[in-house]
Motif scaffolding. Structure first.
Motif, short mmCIF file in Angstrom:
data_model
loop_
_atom_site.label_atom_id
_atom_site.label_comp_id
_atom_site.label_asym_id
_atom_site.label_seq_id
_atom_site.Cartn_x
_atom_site.Cartn_y
_atom_site.Cartn_z
N UNK A 127 28.55 40.67 38.42
CA UNK A 127 29.50 39.82 37.67
C UNK A 127 30.80 40.46 37.28
N UNK A 128 30.83 41.61 36.90
CA UNK A 128 31.87 42.63 36.45
C UNK A 128 32.73 42.71 37.59
N UNK A 129 32.28 42.89 38.77
CA UNK A 129 33.08 43.15 39.98
C UNK A 129 34.07 42.01 40.61
N UNK A 130 33.41 40.78 39.84
CA UNK A 130 34.25 39.31 40.17
C UNK A 130 35.26 38.93 39.23
N UNK A 131 35.33 39.82 38.06
CA UNK A 131 36.14 39.55 37.26
C UNK A 131 37.70 39.47 37.87
N UNK A 132 37.85 40.70 38.30
CA UNK A 132 39.34 40.99 38.82
C UNK A 132 39.64 39.87 39.99
N UNK A 133 38.85 39.85 40.82
CA UNK A 133 39.21 38.80 41.91
C UNK A 133 39.45 37.46 41.25
N UNK A 134 38.91 37.23 40.20
CA UNK A 134 38.94 35.76 39.51
C UNK A 134 40.18 35.83 38.88
N UNK A 158 42.93 35.45 41.74
CA UNK A 158 43.02 34.21 42.22
C UNK A 158 43.82 33.05 41.28
N UNK A 159 43.44 32.84 39.92
CA UNK A 159 43.70 31.91 39.26
C UNK A 159 44.95 32.45 38.30
N UNK A 160 45.01 33.54 37.95
CA UNK A 160 46.18 33.81 36.96
C UNK A 160 47.55 34.02 38.08
N UNK A 161 47.39 34.72 39.02
CA UNK A 161 48.42 35.18 39.94
C UNK A 161 48.68 33.81 40.66
N UNK A 162 47.54 33.17 41.21
CA UNK A 162 47.72 31.86 42.09
C UNK A 162 48.50 30.86 41.10
#
Length: 258
Positions: free
Chosen positions: A27-34, A37-41
């Motif tokens: 779960x932790x490894x997916x925090x940065x990709x999220x 994706x959604x902040x920068x996206x």
């Protein structure tokens, strides 16, 4: 060869058991990709109006970049696991067994490849839930995942070799943090090549991170350029084989020093 493969799979299972016992890590490894994706996206969603992105949705453009960048950032730390094996004495105990020396190194690489594939699929699905479109279909997504795994293999094997050579956490941390952002921003992760300065485009042409992104984006587009996919994918495969060979050679050097 069959013995080395079976032993590599055994060492991979050993690593997977550790991963399965720590679900919070996944779960932790997916925090940065999220966040990417959604902040920068959303922050840069209008940047596609500049042109050159090949799509009208910045999220469509960003998803392959985040997949590849996540593969890089997670595999660059593979050497830390190898260093822990050395410091705990686990690796030296394995040296007293007849297990293949290649299996000792490649088990970690295969494990990271499986985790990278899982992570890549999850990011693609998150992008789909966020409204991203993948005209290339399932085949394009599979090529993107394969490209991210090959890139992860390159940097995972190199990180293992680094761990063998320096055997210091501080050195690995310093080298990784100094490489991660330059490799990311000297690629087409966030910006279309047409909008990048000329010197950055030239550097990106030799950046393995960019090779994976270009191959994945092309495969996921409505009209893939298979020559580009093949050339970038072939270059990644050749580099991955070279990196694995180097890590095995480094292990033999470590073995002689014990």
């Amino acid at each position: 060869m069959s013995t080395a493969i079976s032993q590599t799979w055994y060492m991979t299972q050993r690593q997977m058991m550790v991963f399965a016992r720590q679900p919070a890590y996944a779960v932790i490894t997916l925090i940065q990709p999220v966040i990417w994706l959604f902040l920068f996206g959303n922050l840069f969603r209008k940047v596609v109006e500049l042109g050159g992105f090949g799509t009208t949705s910045y999220l469509d453009y960003l998803v392959p970049g985040v997949v590849v960048m996540s593969a890089l950032s997670s595999n660059m730390w593979a050497g830390m696991g190898m260093l822990e094996e050395i410091q705990r004495g686990t690796l030296n105990r394995f040296l007293t067994t007849p297990v293949s020396r290649a299996a000792l190194m490649n088990g970690n690489v295969v494990h990271n490849g499986l985790v990278t594939a899982l992570q890549s699929v999850v990011i693609v699905l998150l992008g789909l839930l966020g409204g991203a479109d993948y005209p290339g279909g399932v085949g394009g997504v599979l090529i993107l995942v394969l490209a991210s795994v090959l890139l992860g293999t390159v940097f995972g094997a190199l990180s293992n070799a680094l761990g063998m050579l320096v055997q210091e956490r501080e050195s690995i941390i310093g080298i990784n943090t100094s490489l991660l952002l330059p490799l990311t921003f000297l690629s087409s992760a966030f910006m279309a090549p047409a909008q990048m300065p000329g010197w950055m485009r030239h550097i990106a042409d030799f950046n393995p991170l960019n090779w994976a992104m270009v191959a994945g984006r092309s495969a996921m587009s409505a009209h893939p350029d298979w020559s580009v996919v093949g050339s970038r994918g072939g270059a990644l495969l050749a580099l991955a084989v070279a990196a694995v060979w180097l890590s095995i050679r480094t292990f033999h050097s470590y073995q002689r020093s014990v």
